[in-house]
Write a protein that holds these residues in place. Sequence first.
Motif: not given
Length: 68
Positions: A11-22, A28-42
């Motif tokens: 889920d996008s929110v969880g990914a942002e939490i992980v990115r923020g934790y790092l 520095e972390a980068v999130l890939f496929d966040a848009g695709l994940a939201s379109l496909l329901g995770g």
Amino acid sequence: MDLVEVDRVFDSVGAEIVRGYLASAGIEAVLFDAGLASLLGGVSGVRVMVAPDDEAAARALLAEIAPP
């Protein structure tokens, strides 16, 4: 720049939490496929990517909060 996947979050929110934790640890972390994940329901997941030099430290930090 090459990046390596250190986590996949379904889920996008969880990914942002992980990115923020790092980021709070100076990794520095980068999130890939966040848009695709939201379109496909995770279904595909959001890939959390870091520089190869940060991989070991990132994996160690993530293991503290969610052991493999």
